[in-house]
Design an enzyme around this catalytic site. Structure first.
Site, PDB file in Angstrom:
ATOM      1  N   GLY A 277       5.185   6.618  21.293  1.00  0.00           N
ATOM      2  CA  GLY A 277       4.370   5.941  22.302  1.00  0.00           C
ATOM      3  C   GLY A 277       5.364   4.744  22.888  1.00  0.00           C
ATOM      4  O   GLY A 277       6.152   4.805  23.627  1.00  0.00           O
ATOM      5  N   CYS A 345      -8.995 -20.282  27.979  1.00  0.00           N
ATOM      6  CA  CYS A 345      -9.305 -21.488  27.198  1.00  0.00           C
ATOM      7  C   CYS A 345      -9.427 -21.198  25.674  1.00  0.00           C
ATOM      8  O   CYS A 345     -10.564 -21.220  25.090  1.00  0.00           O
ATOM      9  CB  CYS A 345     -11.090 -22.050  27.593  1.00  0.00           C
ATOM     10  SG  CYS A 345     -10.980 -21.991  29.498  1.00  0.00           S
TER      11      CYS A 345
END
Ligand code: LLP
Length: 425
Positions: A277, A345
């Site tokens: 991959g 955040c």
């Protein structure tokens, strides 16, 4: 080698300037180079001279249907781990008889769909899965081509979260039980044993673990054959590491990897399947992002960019290193140590800390390299940030291969229960 190089101070993908793509599609975005995908695939596929091999690209690395089709056209099959990936592989044009289905938790539905399609092989990872497979195959009146995924108990010497071949990992069937399971399978209806499979981990940078695991696999296959079991295929998994930047140790190229495969399997009379991959897609893609603000902290210079951990999660999830380069080279040589961070955040939304980069200005474009594998496929919409576009370049052309999602697309999936369906007064 990849096709992301500077020309006249601008970073190009093949013959296309990344800043031109940014103008066209906006930032952030992923961009993949067709020539790099082809080059990496061919280098891998052609490394195993004289052996009977088949490459089943591991779709999880980069599952965009255009990427999968590019590889399928070169002859690749596919390694899939969910009904979704199976659907994608087929949509991309991979024939069912070149698809391997791996994974520890295949549902009855997924197994049924795979059997109906007549895929090449199902890699079975547990005895309960084998029983379900037998039942589903009998119900459908078909025979399932089965390889048992062996857990060889080998330490891949990679990041703990992507190491899969140790006995404490959830993957595969313990090597010492495989005999017993093969005997059991012989008496089960709907099961046709075709071989063994393994995958010991990802981003391997040492040859030792591959050699060790493959020697165990070879030994097991020989014993099973001696007892009359049909082991016509061995699926050797994926796992080859790629260079992510200047902090990497020595790496294994396809040729060196093929040497190990030859050493161990030269006299194996059967097919060898590979599931690469990252080594195909990793360095075929970059994530392009724009600097929103430069912020002087008390102790750090922060470059706040418009990409974030939801777009590329590897640095926050695995502390992974990705090289970051400017899209336009600066005229002066000023170097500043920056923390390149996203708008999310969380402090974990950090692509790098104290990385020496050229002096940046708001509006500058940066390319986060080696983002072609496990980048877009692992993205989320955390902080209600919609998934970003993917672009493919081929020579002088580029094409959007996934449009930018809109926040409205996300909200459209949600609904109110009846008791909240009236707007608040
Ligand atoms: N085959 C199986 C059964 C796998 O589980 C995997 C990867 C592969 C093949 C392909 O491995 P590769 O050649 O790409 O190393 N998200 C992580 C990587 C997870 C790999 C999971 N399995 C990362 O970003 O590093």
């Amino acid at each position: 080698m990849d096709h992301f190089q500077y020309s006249d101070g601008m970073l190009l993908s093949e013959d296309v300037s990344l800043s031109d793509i940014a103008e066209d599609v906006g930032t952030p975005f992923y961009v993949y180079s067709n020539a790099t995908l082809e080059r990496h695939y061919n280098a891998f596929a052609q490394a195993f001279d004289g052996l009977d091999t088949m490459v089943c690209y591991s779709v999880k690395a980069n599952s965009n249907i255009a990427v999968v089709r590019t590889l399928a056209r070169l002859g690749a099959g596919a390694d899939v781990v969910s009904g979704g990936e199976l659907k994608r592989a087929l949509a991309a044009g991979v024939p069912a008889n070149k698809i391997v289905f791996s994974g520890v938790g295949k549902t009855t539905q997924e197994i049924g769909d795979a059997l109906k399609l007549g895929i090449m092989q199902i890699n079975v990872e547990s005895e309960p899965e084998l029983e379900v497979l037998s039942q589903v195959a009998v119900d459908l009146g078909v025979e399932a081509a089965v390889a048992f995924r062996v857990n060889p108990d080998v330490d891949a010497q990679t990041h703990a979260k992507i190491s899969t071949g140790k006995s404490e990992n959830k993957f595969g069937i313990e090597l010492n039980r495989i005999h017993e399971v093969c005997r059991k399978a012989k008496d089960m209806s709907g099961i046709h044993l075709v071989g063994l499979a393994m995958h010991i981990g990802s981003q391997l940078t040492e040859t030792g673990p591959f050699r060790e695991a493959y020697i165990r696999m070879y030994g097991l296959a020989s014993k099973l054959r001696a007892e009359g079991f049909n082991v016509e295929r061995l699926d050797l998994g994926g796992g080859l590491g790629i260079p992510y930047g200047d902090n990497e140790g020595p790496l294994i190229g396809p040729v060196e990897y093929a040497k190990i495969v030859h050493e161990v399997f030269d006299d194996f009379d059967g097919k060898l399947i590979f599931e690469p991959g990252r080594v195909i897609a990793g360095n075929a893609g970059v994530l392009v992002t724009r600097v929103i603000y430069l912020k002087k902290g008390a102790t750090r210079d922060f470059a706040i960019v418009d990409a974030a951990m939801n777009d590329l999660t590897r640095p926050s999830l695995y502390d992974a290193f990705h090289e970051i380069v400017p899209v336009a080279l600066a005229d002066d040589n000023a170097i500043v140590p920056y923390d390149v961070v996203g708008p999310i955040c969380e402090t974990g939304d950090t692509f790098c800390t104290q990385r020496n980069l050229p002096l940046l200005a708001a509006g500058d474009l940066l390319a986060i390299r080696s983002a072609g594998a496990y980048g877009a496929t692992m993205a989320s919409s955390y902080n209600t940030r919609a998934l970003i576009p993917e672009v493919m370049v081929r020579g002088r052309d580029f094409s959007v291969i996934r449009r930018r999602m809109e926040v409205d697309d996300l909200i459209a999936l949600e609904m109110f229960p009846a008791w909240l369906s009236n707007s608040p007064d």
